[in-house]
Motif scaffolding. Structure first.
Motif, short mmCIF file in Angstrom:
data_model
loop_
_atom_site.label_atom_id
_atom_site.label_comp_id
_atom_site.label_asym_id
_atom_site.label_seq_id
_atom_site.Cartn_x
_atom_site.Cartn_y
_atom_site.Cartn_z
N MET A 345 0.83 -1.20 0.00
CA MET A 345 0.00 0.00 0.00
C MET A 345 0.87 1.25 0.00
N PHE A 346 1.98 1.20 0.74
CA PHE A 346 2.92 2.32 0.73
C PHE A 346 3.48 2.55 -0.67
N GLU A 347 3.85 1.48 -1.34
CA GLU A 347 4.38 1.59 -2.70
C GLU A 347 3.33 2.16 -3.66
N GLU A 348 2.08 1.78 -3.45
CA GLU A 348 1.01 2.32 -4.31
C GLU A 348 0.88 3.83 -4.13
N VAL A 349 0.93 4.30 -2.88
CA VAL A 349 0.86 5.74 -2.63
C VAL A 349 2.02 6.45 -3.32
N GLN A 350 3.21 5.87 -3.22
CA GLN A 350 4.38 6.45 -3.90
C GLN A 350 4.14 6.56 -5.40
N GLU A 351 3.68 5.49 -6.01
CA GLU A 351 3.46 5.47 -7.46
C GLU A 351 2.42 6.52 -7.88
N VAL A 352 1.34 6.62 -7.12
CA VAL A 352 0.28 7.57 -7.46
C VAL A 352 0.79 9.01 -7.32
N LEU A 353 1.54 9.29 -6.27
CA LEU A 353 2.07 10.65 -6.07
C LEU A 353 3.13 10.98 -7.11
N ASN A 354 3.95 10.01 -7.49
CA ASN A 354 4.94 10.24 -8.55
C ASN A 354 4.26 10.57 -9.87
N GLU A 355 3.22 9.83 -10.16
CA GLU A 355 2.46 10.08 -11.39
C GLU A 355 1.81 11.45 -11.36
N GLN A 356 1.26 11.82 -10.21
CA GLN A 356 0.62 13.12 -10.07
C GLN A 356 1.63 14.25 -10.26
N ALA A 357 2.81 14.11 -9.61
CA ALA A 357 3.84 15.13 -9.74
C ALA A 357 4.29 15.28 -11.19
N LYS A 358 4.41 14.17 -11.90
CA LYS A 358 4.82 14.21 -13.30
C LYS A 358 3.77 14.92 -14.15
N GLU A 359 2.51 14.60 -13.94
CA GLU A 359 1.44 15.23 -14.71
C GLU A 359 1.39 16.73 -14.46
N ARG A 360 1.55 17.14 -13.22
CA ARG A 360 1.47 18.56 -12.88
C ARG A 360 2.67 19.33 -13.46
N GLU A 361 3.84 18.70 -13.46
CA GLU A 361 5.01 19.34 -14.06
C GLU A 361 4.79 19.51 -15.57
N GLU A 362 4.21 18.52 -16.20
CA GLU A 362 3.91 18.63 -17.64
C GLU A 362 2.94 19.77 -17.90
N GLN A 363 1.96 19.94 -17.04
CA GLN A 363 1.00 21.03 -17.20
C GLN A 363 1.69 22.39 -17.05
N ARG A 364 2.60 22.49 -16.10
CA ARG A 364 3.32 23.75 -15.92
C ARG A 364 4.19 24.07 -17.14
N GLN A 365 4.88 23.05 -17.64
CA GLN A 365 5.74 23.26 -18.80
C GLN A 365 4.94 23.66 -20.03
N GLU A 366 3.76 23.09 -20.18
CA GLU A 366 2.90 23.46 -21.30
C GLU A 366 2.48 24.92 -21.22
N GLN A 367 2.15 25.36 -20.01
CA GLN A 367 1.74 26.76 -19.85
C GLN A 367 2.92 27.71 -20.06
N LEU A 368 4.09 27.31 -19.59
CA LEU A 368 5.28 28.13 -19.82
C LEU A 368 5.61 28.22 -21.31
N ALA A 369 5.52 27.09 -22.01
CA ALA A 369 5.82 27.06 -23.45
C ALA A 369 4.83 27.87 -24.26
N SER A 370 3.59 27.93 -23.80
CA SER A 370 2.57 28.67 -24.53
C SER A 370 2.67 30.17 -24.32
N GLY A 371 3.44 30.59 -23.32
CA GLY A 371 3.58 32.02 -23.03
C GLY A 371 2.50 32.56 -22.12
#
Length: 559
Positions: A345-371
């Motif tokens: 269960m601990f590993e599952e929480v890690q995986e979900v949070l890692n995935e969430q952090a990756k998705e949010r970073e991608e969203q930030r980069q998209e907004q930065l790239a768009s100006g």
């Protein structure tokens, strides 16, 4: 342990451990004095003589002793010898027991078989509830369902980080900083977590730390337990006495007044902020909580005044705080009994949070790239603040499939074997043709459902925490194969919030602690199977702290 609890809250569990929780999904085995059986006339077995009565074992006065020795074995024997419908003298009442998914579904789905009426007949429940509300006094009214649908379900994304914050604060205060923590009474800690979280959701973030609110939420359950809790020494007069008592003077009034006292200045302040915003030509967005929703929609729901609103809030509390506490406490005891499942269960929480952090970073980069955003600093204080990347969001909690399956399996495995006493409002014919006569009580044989190989899969009498992973059977899904929350139109509308809270606590515990252990090993089975969740006295639980943290505390979001 847990000195931060006020002394007034420490006796709650002792009373609630013999109480019957309200709302669908609560422990439903109810007791009735023998005098009531003789005097009321409505507690006889169904007059349909096609329903057999199970023979009482020689030397016994009822079926209780044989049932208590091994409930599953007893009910399986009854079903094998007498069929799917049979009469029992058990739990100090005469009741018709039905078995199998189809017939159990009948008693939960048929409006002429009513749970609330059964509880009212035994305890005077309706007078208790009516004593603190000025509107919507009809026992069949569905206003709470509508309120939850309007004010809670759509706001789960906003409520989740607030619940996480409350839970983390209580856990930190209760468990200190030592590497090994001994919790003498786990129920007290979970009770405080759930009451604090509900204070935030129901009354607002301004009041989630207010001791008056938290104590009112805890102690109203104490009074509710006193109304419901009764034993073989009670009689027919228990219900009559309660009806008179609560029609004259309800102990809940002091809790309603406590909520009114703290809510009044909060609502006045919000009203001032709204007026000030209007003067400045700005739009005012009120805080998101149930209190504000009830005030804003008082005409829709028919509320009379703030006292009436606070009375209805207490009714929601009675239907949520104790049962969520119960299910959460059980989940943690199962973690302690089966520690090999903590790491997955601990590993599952890690995986979900890692995935969430990756998705949010991608969203930030998209907004930065768009100006659209000039720099990373622009995200501070917004929903994409990097400080929130590893926070347990509502979306992240939904993705915790192993934890969800673990919670569902504990509810399935632990739940009382006789569940859901309903009273027949009129003669009712079950789908197999057998008749339940008006005034009779009928109860579900949950063993025939929760331990059905057809419904639950292989080896249903084994505890298998990943039993439901990937099968579309979430812990909050109301269906005949999981009955604590009920089914159909009477299913508990707050089950989504309840499961969300349980999963949050489980996720926080497995990320903060690498091991849980029941200190008194001989009490392990008692702690896992006790119908109401608290063996008296309970076994302390030992928790070993995990090094480091994979979670972030939520950063403030600009409004």
């Amino acid at each position: 342990m847990f000195e931060s609890l006020s002394s007034s809250t420490r006796n709650v569990v002792a009373v609630l451990k013999v109480a019957i929780p309200v709302a669908v999904g609560l422990a439903s085995a109810v007791y009735l004095g023998k005098k009531m059986a003789a005097q009321s006339g409505s507690s006889d077995f169904s007059r349909d003589k096609t329903i057999p009565t199970v023979a009482i074992r020689a030397g016994d006065q009822s079926h209780d002793a044989e049932y208590n020795e091994d409930p599953d074995k007893f009910l399986q024997k009854c079903e094998k010898q007498y069929g799917q419908v049979f009469n029992l003298l058990i739990l100090n009442q005469r009741v018709t027991c039905v078995s199998g998914p189809t017939l159990v579904r009948d008693i939960f789905m048929t409006d002429d078989l009513n749970f609330s009426d059964a509880l009212n007949q035994l305890t005077g429940l309706h007078a208790f509830m009516a004593s603190i509300r000025k509107s919507n006094k009809d026992a069949d009214n569905r206003m709470p369902h509508e309120l939850i649908k309007d004010a809670i379900s759509p706001n789960m994304a906003e409520f989740t980080p607030r619940i996480v914050s409350c839970a983390e604060r209580v856990i930190s205060g209760a468990m200190g900083g030592s590497n090994e923590v001994v919790i003498d009474h786990l129920g007290y800690v979970i009770q405080e977590i759930i009451a604090s979280a509900m204070a935030d959701v129901y009354m607002g973030s301004e009041l989630e730390k207010d001791r008056k609110v938290i104590d009112a939420f805890i102690m109203c359950n104490y009074d509710f337990g006193m109304m419901l809790a009764f034993n073989s020494g009670r009689s027919f007069w228990h219900s009559i006495k309660n009806k008179f008592k609560y029609n004259v003077r309800s102990p809940l009034h002091k809790h309603v007044q406590a909520l009114v006292d703290v809510a009044t200045p909060v609502l006045e302040r919000r009203s001032q902020l709204k007026a000030e915003a209007l003067r400045q030509g700005k739009e005012y967005s009120p805080p998101t909580d149930v209190l504000q929703a009830m005030v804003d929609n008082a005409a829709k729901y028919g509320y009379v005044d703030l006292e009436d609103i606070c009375g209805h809030i207490l009714i929601l509390v009675l239907a949520s705080v104790h049962t969520t506490n119960l299910f959460t406490t059980h989940a943690l005891y199962y973690m302690a009994a089966y520690p090999q499942y903590i790491e997955p269960m601990f590993e599952e929480v890690q995986e979900v949070l890692n995935e969430q952090a990756k998705e949010r970073e991608e969203q930030r980069q998209e907004q930065l790239a768009s100006g659209n955003v000039s720099s990373m600093a622009a995200f501070l204080g917004t929903e994409l603040d990097p400080q929130n990347d590893r926070q347990l969001s509502e979306k992240a909690v939904r993705k915790l499939q192993k934890i969800d399956s673990f919670v569902r399996e504990t509810m399935r495995y632990q739940n009382t074997r006789l569940f859901g006493t309903h009273l027949a409002r009129r003669d009712t014919v079950l789908s197999n043709g057998m008749k339940i006569t008006k005034g009779s009580r009928v109860i579900g044989n949950v063993t025939s459902v929760h331990f059905s190989e057809e419904l639950q899969g292989e080896e249903p009498f084994e505890f298998r925490p990943w039993r439901f992973v990937g099968k579309g059977k979430g812990a909050s899904k109301a269906a005949v194969d999981l009955l604590p929350f009920g089914i159909g139109r009477h299913a508990c509308p707050g089950r989504f919030l309840a499961v969300n809270e349980i999963k949050i606590v489980c996720a926080l515990i497995v990320t903060k602690f690498s091991k849980l252990e029941i200190k008194e090993k001989e009490k392990t089975m008692d702690m896992l199977l006790d119908r109401l969740g608290y063996v008296n006295p309970p076994s302390p639980i030992i928790m070993t702290r995990r090094e480091g943290s994979i979670l972030q505390s939520p950063a403030p979001v600009a409004i």
